[in-house]
Motif scaffolding. Structure first.
Motif, PDB file in Angstrom:
ATOM      1  N   PHE A 170      38.665  31.116  40.660  1.00  0.00           N
ATOM      2  CA  PHE A 170      40.080  31.104  40.271  1.00  0.00           C
ATOM      3  C   PHE A 170      40.196  30.660  38.817  1.00  0.00           C
ATOM      4  CE2 PHE A 170      39.216  26.834  41.902  1.00  0.00           C
ATOM      5  CZ  PHE A 170      39.924  25.984  41.056  1.00  0.00           C
ATOM      6  N   VAL A 182      43.352  32.543  44.979  1.00  0.00           N
ATOM      7  CA  VAL A 182      44.216  31.511  44.383  1.00  0.00           C
ATOM      8  C   VAL A 182      45.152  32.153  43.355  1.00  0.00           C
ATOM      9  CG1 VAL A 182      44.301  29.364  43.047  1.00  0.00           C
ATOM     10  CG2 VAL A 182      42.490  29.689  44.726  1.00  0.00           C
ATOM     11  N   ASN A 183      44.562  32.961  42.449  1.00  0.00           N
ATOM     12  CA  ASN A 183      45.365  33.626  41.413  1.00  0.00           C
ATOM     13  C   ASN A 183      46.446  34.501  42.037  1.00  0.00           C
ATOM     14  OD1 ASN A 183      43.453  32.465  39.783  1.00  0.00           O
ATOM     15  ND2 ASN A 183      42.512  34.367  39.097  1.00  0.00           N
ATOM     16  N   TYR A 206      36.172  27.375  46.943  1.00  0.00           N
ATOM     17  CA  TYR A 206      36.693  27.875  45.664  1.00  0.00           C
ATOM     18  C   TYR A 206      35.995  27.206  44.483  1.00  0.00           C
ATOM     19  CZ  TYR A 206      40.415  29.574  48.679  1.00  0.00           C
ATOM     20  OH  TYR A 206      41.116  30.210  49.690  1.00  0.00           O
ATOM     21  N   HIS A 208      36.549  27.039  39.872  1.00  0.00           N
ATOM     22  CA  HIS A 208      37.212  27.510  38.654  1.00  0.00           C
ATOM     23  C   HIS A 208      36.216  28.275  37.789  1.00  0.00           C
ATOM     24  CE1 HIS A 208      39.412  27.517  34.854  1.00  0.00           C
ATOM     25  NE2 HIS A 208      40.499  27.220  35.551  1.00  0.00           N
TER      26      HIS A 208
END
Length: 296
Positions: A170, A182-183, A206, A208
């Motif tokens: 994400f 998520v996005n 998840y 980043h």
């Protein structure tokens, strides 16, 4: 020490962020990309002398052999990513995701160090109340998952390599993707002020995009420590169900309405907890929280 690094698919979601950071660190970066999904994600790098873009296809065998000779680190990111895209373009998915990797490993040189990214969607449906670690059985349920799992097996036969099974990524990128969970949830929440969720208990891990990039840079700097191994790469505090993710978004967007739809199946049947302990014990830990990603 400046390294010579080749990134295939370097104009993509992860590649454009990785290339940017490696160039900023002073490495000599070559990207091969067809620019099929974005023609502008690397525009900010053309000024730098240590950056080079080759407009080309990873299935161009002569090009690949040539670049293997020139570069030390090889990061093959070129792929058709995601189950829907691969289902729509089956032949291309197999030739890019699998056959091009097969050829790459066949032509690899002793000096080449490979960092290969696959997806932890290879775990498919995990066992109830049990973490998936690197020893867990792989049960990919989509063509995308199968091509990536098969390619990982080929790469890992070559000892000078590190494999990462990525959690769902994400965050912002120069080549933005709003289809990632998520996005996508945040985008939909802002645009429609409501989220309709089916199979809300499905859980996944998840990470980043900046943490993925930092994980790769950590590997370049500590290659001898990590090589000949596969690692899960995710944020350990983010093994979340879809419902938990939606609730986190609602915390920041108070107006959000969440509706659970009972009679719809998710085409992506992934459901698992993931353990990232193996890479954490080697000294790398993802840091960016889901809450910060949502805010971003």
């Amino acid at each position: 020490m400046s390294k010579k690094i080749l990134i295939t698919g370097g104009a993509g979601y992860i590649g454009s962020m990785l290339a940017s950071k490696l160039v900023a660190l002073g490495h000599k970066v070559t990207v091969i990309d067809t620019l099929k999904f974005s023609s502008s994600s690397l525009n900010h790098l053309f000024y730098f002398k240590n950056f080079k873009l080759i407009f080309g296809d990873v299935r161009n065998k002569k090009l690949i052999v040539n670049e293997l000779k020139k570069n030390e680190f090889i990061i093959p990111l070129a792929a058709l990513v995601g189950a829907p895209l691969c289902e729509k373009n089956k032949k291309e998915a197999i030739s890019v995701n699998l056959k091009s990797i097969e050829f790459l490993i066949k032509k690899i040189q002793q000096k080449n160090k490979v960092i290969y990214l696959t997806t932890n969607s290879g775990y498919g449906v995990g066992e109830k109340n049990k973490f998936c670690d690197e020893e867990s059985p792989l049960n990919p349920i989509s063509l995308y998952g199968r091509t990536k799992v098969d390619a990982e097996k080929i790469v890992m036969k070559y000892k000078n390599s590190v494999g990462f099974r990525l959690a769902t990524v994400f965050g912002y990128s120069h080549r933005m993707r709003s289809d990632l969970l998520v996005n996508n949830f945040v985008y939909t929440a802002i645009k429609k002020k409501k989220l309709e969720i089916f199979e809300p208990k499905f859980r996944r891990n998840y990470i980043h995009v900046n943490d993925v990039v930092d994980g790769i840079i950590f590997t370049i700097d500590n290659f001898a420590l990590l090589k000949s191994n596969v690692y899960n790469l995710g944020l350990s505090s983010a093994n979340l169900t879809k419902q938990m993710l939606a609730n986190k978004i609602k915390k920041q967007l108070k107006y959000l309405k969440i509706k659970i739809i009972k009679d719809r199946k998710d085409p992506d049947q992934r459901d698992y907890y993931v353990s990232n302990k193996k890479i954490e014990k080697k000294g790398f830990k993802a840091k960016t929280t889901i809450d910060n990603g949502i805010k971003e």
